[in-house]
Design a protein around this motif. Structure first.
Motif, mmCIF file in Angstrom:
data_model
loop_
_atom_site.group_PDB
_atom_site.id
_atom_site.type_symbol
_atom_site.label_atom_id
_atom_site.label_comp_id
_atom_site.label_asym_id
_atom_site.label_seq_id
_atom_site.Cartn_x
_atom_site.Cartn_y
_atom_site.Cartn_z
ATOM 1 N N VAL A 38 -21.403 -10.302 9.858
ATOM 2 C CA VAL A 38 -21.963 -8.956 9.749
ATOM 3 C C VAL A 38 -23.406 -9.021 9.262
ATOM 4 O O VAL A 38 -24.281 -8.326 9.769
ATOM 5 C CB VAL A 38 -21.126 -8.072 8.792
ATOM 6 N N GLU A 39 -23.663 -9.886 8.287
ATOM 7 C CA GLU A 39 -25.008 -9.969 7.720
ATOM 8 C C GLU A 39 -26.016 -10.629 8.662
ATOM 9 O O GLU A 39 -27.190 -10.287 8.649
ATOM 10 C CB GLU A 39 -24.979 -10.743 6.401
ATOM 11 N N PRO A 42 -24.834 -8.616 13.203
ATOM 12 C CA PRO A 42 -23.923 -7.473 13.105
ATOM 13 C C PRO A 42 -23.402 -6.957 14.445
ATOM 14 O O PRO A 42 -22.318 -6.389 14.507
ATOM 15 C CB PRO A 42 -24.752 -6.413 12.377
ATOM 16 N N ILE A 50 -17.473 -3.825 9.655
ATOM 17 C CA ILE A 50 -18.673 -3.037 9.386
ATOM 18 C C ILE A 50 -18.313 -1.772 8.613
ATOM 19 O O ILE A 50 -18.952 -1.425 7.619
ATOM 20 C CB ILE A 50 -19.407 -2.690 10.703
#
Length: 109
Positions: A38-39, A42, A50
């Motif tokens: 996600v970081e 994403p 998320i």
């Protein structure tokens, strides 16, 4: 229409709060790999992950897409919604609904 997620959005939130990836992963019961995804990428992450992070950080989901509010508004204005109405809805019903929606929108401003 395609809105790009700000790649640094979640990492900035985590660092601002002083959390490690391991801490967040443990709290949310997700893998550090999922959090890293996600970081760092994403758009390849799962929506559920998320949304978990948005809820955890109590973040404004709209800010995850752009630093420029005008860009967000322009993108959202392009969204078109198609709905199916019950057969017994009249134009009067639709007008009343539109009037109520307009009042709600004006009260937000």
């Amino acid at each position: 229409m395609h809105m790009k997620i700000d790649k640094d959005f979640f990492k900035k939130l985590r660092i601002e709060k002083g959390f490690t990836q391991q801490y967040i992963a443990d709290i949310l019961n997700i893998s550090t790999a999922a959090l890293s995804r996600v970081e760092n990428n994403p758009e390849k992450a799962r929506l559920e992950t998320i949304l978990l992070l948005v809820g955890f950080y109590e973040a404004d989901i709209r800010k995850m897409f752009s630093d420029n509010e005008r860009d967000i508004v322009n993108e959202l204005e392009q969204i078109k919604v198609q709905i199916t109405l019950p057969y017994n809805v009249t134009s009067t019903n639709l007008f009343q609904l539109a009037t109520e929606l307009k009042k709600i929108e004006q009260s937000k401003n």
